[in-house]
Design an enzyme around this catalytic site. Structure first.
Site, PDB file in Angstrom:
ATOM      1  N   HIS A 169       0.823  -1.229   0.000  1.00 50.81           N
ATOM      2  CA  HIS A 169       0.000   0.000   0.000  1.00 50.81           C
ATOM      3  C   HIS A 169       0.854   1.276   0.000  1.00 50.81           C
ATOM      4  CE1 HIS A 169      -2.801   3.109   1.174  1.00 50.81           C
ATOM      5  NE2 HIS A 169      -2.242   3.209   2.378  1.00 50.81           N
ATOM      6  N   HIS A 223       3.971   6.818   5.314  1.00 54.92           N
ATOM      7  CA  HIS A 223       2.802   7.522   5.849  1.00 54.92           C
ATOM      8  C   HIS A 223       1.995   6.724   6.871  1.00 54.92           C
ATOM      9  CE1 HIS A 223       0.335   5.360   2.808  1.00 54.92           C
ATOM     10  NE2 HIS A 223      -0.653   5.592   3.647  1.00 54.92           N
ATOM     11  N   GLU A 242       1.132   5.354  12.571  1.00 55.45           N
ATOM     12  CA  GLU A 242      -0.194   4.885  12.965  1.00 55.45           C
ATOM     13  C   GLU A 242      -0.232   3.360  13.162  1.00 55.45           C
ATOM     14  OE1 GLU A 242      -2.448   6.932  13.723  1.00 55.45           O
ATOM     15  OE2 GLU A 242      -4.377   5.897  13.664  1.00 55.45           O
ATOM     16  N   ASP A 243       0.419   2.628  12.287  1.00 59.52           N
ATOM     17  CA  ASP A 243       0.205   1.175  12.247  1.00 59.52           C
ATOM     18  C   ASP A 243       1.382   0.315  12.683  1.00 59.52           C
ATOM     19  OD1 ASP A 243      -2.303   1.711  11.324  1.00 59.52           O
ATOM     20  OD2 ASP A 243      -1.804   1.440   9.214  1.00 59.52           O
ATOM     21  N   ASP A 252      -2.976   8.517  -0.790  1.00 62.68           N
ATOM     22  CA  ASP A 252      -3.337   7.438   0.132  1.00 62.68           C
ATOM     23  C   ASP A 252      -4.798   7.045  -0.087  1.00 62.68           C
ATOM     24  OD1 ASP A 252      -3.339   5.745   2.453  1.00 62.68           O
ATOM     25  OD2 ASP A 252      -4.176   7.404   3.621  1.00 62.68           O
ATOM     26  N   ASP A 266     -23.482  17.652 -23.301  1.00 63.84           N
ATOM     27  CA  ASP A 266     -22.053  17.426 -23.139  1.00 63.84           C
ATOM     28  C   ASP A 266     -21.669  15.975 -22.871  1.00 63.84           C
ATOM     29  OD1 ASP A 266     -23.401  17.643 -20.833  1.00 63.84           O
ATOM     30  OD2 ASP A 266     -22.321  19.400 -20.115  1.00 63.84           O
TER      31      ASP A 266
END
Ligand code: MN
Length: 725
Positions: free
Chosen positions: A48, A72, A76-77, A139, A260
């Site tokens: 990821h 990133h 957190e993980d 993300d 359109d």
């Protein structure tokens, strides 16, 4: 999964100066930290962040952004910490990763679409570095691409809803139309699969029917432009199912009526050619009214530039045409991310609403390299607001500098009126604490609480200020009524009379008051003398001389104002009003300028016309003038709870030798004893001496006595005494 060398090569393909070592280290670190974690799809978790980094590389972003993409989710993980990342990759990367982490934590807080606009602002305000937002969007894009692997339908829907309401508009806001379109399509597929399927089926049918039409129109348009001497790239394209769906909803038109569905894009080499192409098309085909828009002269707020028009096309059907340069095209697709590549000739964005974009471009022009450009790119939008949450996750937008008082009144005026304290992120903090973005505020209330006048000092919203003032007005009137009643009783009793409602009603008009309550309140506020009322009711008493009040104490409020200002400058609370006992709380109090009472002095209060209560020292000569009006005297004292900070003005009369340095030794002594000279006046000057009066801000009478003693001990100073009148 993109392999390590592939990622580095991709970045180097557009940025030869990319920090290869840092990219490699970040890749290895992320791989190690995520270890054996798996995604819902069964893939290794690290695939990821690597894909996110790949998306960022597609946007052609700088090394820091790519590294942030790789890292990133580590805070957190995994067991990674901000400190560890700062140590390994520098403070800059740590700040970016931390920013993305904070944004990710926001997601779970609110599910209400009503709050989407505020949430968007919050995200923008929290993305003080635009790269935080770019990484967050990448993300989200990858999470949406892999959304189908999540098993719980409710969770899929929540993520899709949030993408539709929050992240797609954010992408649009910063001009990243390509990302926005993909996010919308992916969310649309989750939220309304039936609607999307029907649009796709209908599109397929129309395409079948008109399979040859698009290339035919392309060729015709190209020919028309060539005949006018313009070489251009013409391409037909379809709108996305979601944009068609939304137009059908908004305009309430059927599928076929949508002009359109078929749109053509014409790419030319410069701005002049854009208008040339427009002229050629308008000269050759019938123009559809109201379809023309010039986003080149007036770009959209996100920086989008293009000419739009609609015509009856060469084969007789309505078509939409966009005319732009290649650079505008890139800008339209990649928005902010495009800016740092295009250093020369950014969009002309002179209108004030493009200020933020203009500043981006200005930085871009000045920054020697892309890295620095992104580094200094701050999203200034919404920096004047803070966004906070209630315990239930409701989002409340407040002006910057707002405090829990503002928050409480924003929730409900009842909450504001009964507010006694606030828990900010679970911690009990003072009501004057300034709120920060993302704070969760729990207001503690008590039925016994009422708004305090001091709140007004740290409330910033009009709503809170107005509510506090209104409450104080009402309460003050109650107090004036109470005080007025007792003053009247006292004055009447002295002459052996009783105050009666009838008596007051008979004379209220004499004082230009509509009700007896108004008259009583006016007496309480000191606007009408109690004795004046007495003599109005019993005119026979009139001959007894009554001293005129007011004249001898007119300037009294000035000293207090100065003290108040001094207090405010030091951020102290108003203590002048509450330091006096024996008064009804909330009554206006002034310190007489004739005697400058200080805490510790024996004092007395005098009801003063139009001023509330004036405090004098018990030995003040001015008091003699009130000896005929005992009903105006109030017994008062000092509250023992002092602030211990210089806030009162004491006045000293000093005689100083007229010699060099004597004035400076005077001020040195006062300063050393923590007094503050607020005013100095030379009243008499002779060959040998100065007589002067100085006002010194002190905490109390003892403080002034200390200063007096120290001055007396100073050789250049001849005499010091407390000034009286
Ligand atoms: Mn992620």
């Amino acid at each position: 999964m993109i392999r390590q060398f592939e990622l580095v090569e991709r970045v180097q393909s557009y940025d030869p100066e990319a920090d290869e070592d840092m990219l490699n280290r970040a890749y290895v670190y992320g791989l190690k930290k995520h270890g054996t974690q798996l995604r819902a799809s069964g893939d290794p978790y690290f695939s990821h962040p690597v894909e996110v980094a790949g998306i960022l590389a597609e946007m052609r972003l700088d090394t820091s952004s790519i590294v942030t993409g790789l890292l990133h989710d580590t805070i957190e993980d995994t067991d990674a910490t901000r400190e560890e990342i700062a140590g390994l990759f520098g403070e800059n990367i740590a700040r970016l990763v931390d920013g993305v982490t904070k944004l990710s934590r926001l997601e779970v807080q609110s599910e209400s679409t009503k709050e989407a606009e505020n949430l968007r602002k919050l995200v923008l305000a929290m993305s003080s570095d635009i790269r935080v937002l770019l990484v967050k969007l990448a993300d989200r894009l990858h999470n949406m691409r892999t959304l189908r692997h999540i098993k719980e339908p409710a969770r899929r829907r929540r993520i899709a809803r949030e993408t539709m309401d929050l992240y797609a508009p954010l992408a649009s806001r910063i001009g990243m139309e390509k990302v926005k379109r993909e996010l919308e399509e992916l969310a649309f597929a989750e939220l309304n699969p039936d609607g999307r399927a029907s649009v796709l089926a209908r599109l397929g049918y129309l395409k079948e029917k008109g399979e040859q039409i698009v290339p035919q129109i392309e060729a015709e348009l190209t020919k028309t432009l060539l005949e006018g001497g313009l070489e251009a790239q013409v391409s037909g394209r379809e709108k996305t199912p979601h944009s068609i769906w939304r137009k059908m909803q908004q305009k309430n038109v059927s599928f076929e009526q949508l002009a359109d569905i078929m749109a053509f894009r014409i790419i030319v080499s410069d701005v002049a050619q854009c208008y040339q192409a427009l002229g050629l098309l308008h000269g050759s085909y019938q123009v559809l009214p109201q379809r023309f828009k010039d986003y080149i002269s007036v770009p959209k707020p996100n920086g989008y530039r293009s000419l739009h028009t609609g015509v009856i096309g060469p084969l007789g059907q309505r078509i939409e045409i966009q005319i732009r340069t290649a650079e505008m095209q890139d800008q339209a697709e990649r928005g902010v991310a495009a800016h740092w590549i295009y250093k020369q000739g950014g969009p002309s964005t002179d209108a004030p609403q493009y200020a933020w974009l203009r500043s981006l471009i200005e930085i871009l022009d000045k920054a020697p390299n892309a890295e620095e450009f992104l580094e200094h790119t701050k999203l200034e939008m919404f920096q004047d607001q803070v966004f906070c949450f209630t315990p239930k996750g409701k989002l409340i937008a407040l002006p910057r500098g707002a405090t829990p008082i503002d928050f409480a009144y924003a929730v409900h005026s009842q909450v504001g009126d009964t507010c006694v304290g606030a828990k900010i992120n679970g911690r009990m903090l003072p009501l004057r604490t300034q709120l920060s973005n993302g704070d969760q505020i729990e207001i503690v209330t008590s039925k016994a609480q009422t708004p305090s006048p001091t709140w007004e000092r740290f409330a910033v919203t009009g709503k809170a200020k107005a509510a506090i003032r209104r409450f104080i007005r009402i309460r003050q009137r109650e107090q004036y009524l109470q005080l007025g009643r007792s003053l009247l009783d006292k004055a009447f009793h002295e002459e052996g009379y009783e105050v009666t409602d009838k008596g007051l009603a008979d004379v209220k008009a004499n004082f230009k008051h509509a009700t007896t309550d108004d008259l009583v309140a006016a007496v309480g506020a000191g606007l009408v003398g109690a004795r004046e009322v007495l003599t109005a009711v019993y005119p026979g008493l009139k001959q007894k001389q009554q001293r005129k009040s007011g004249a001898d104490i007119v300037p009294i409020s000035r000293a207090r104002n100065k003290a108040t200002k001094a207090r405010e400058a030091r951020g102290q609370t108003e203590s002048g009003q509450i330091a006096i006992t024996g008064l009804i709380p909330g009554m206006a109090v002034h310190f007489a300028r004739c005697c400058h009472p200080l805490p510790g002095d024996r004092i007395v209060g005098i009801i003063t016309t139009g001023k509330g209560v004036t405090i004098h020292t018990i030995d003040c000569a001015t008091l003699e003038s009130f000896s005929d009006a005992p009903e105006r005297w109030i017994d008062v004292g000092w509250d023992s709870v002092g602030e211990g900070e210089a806030a009162y003005t004491g006045r000293l009369k000093i005689t100083v030798a007229n010699q060099p340095g004597s004035l400076s030794s005077l001020s040195t002594v006062i300063a050393r004893h923590e007094g503050n000279i607020s005013n100095l006046r030379i009243v008499n000057r002779s060959m040998d001496f100065f007589d002067m009066v100085i006002d010194v801000e002190v905490a109390d009478v003892k403080h002034l006595a200390d200063i007096t003693a120290a001055l007396r001990a100073t050789p250049a100073i001849n005499a010091v005494e407390r000034a009286r009148n």
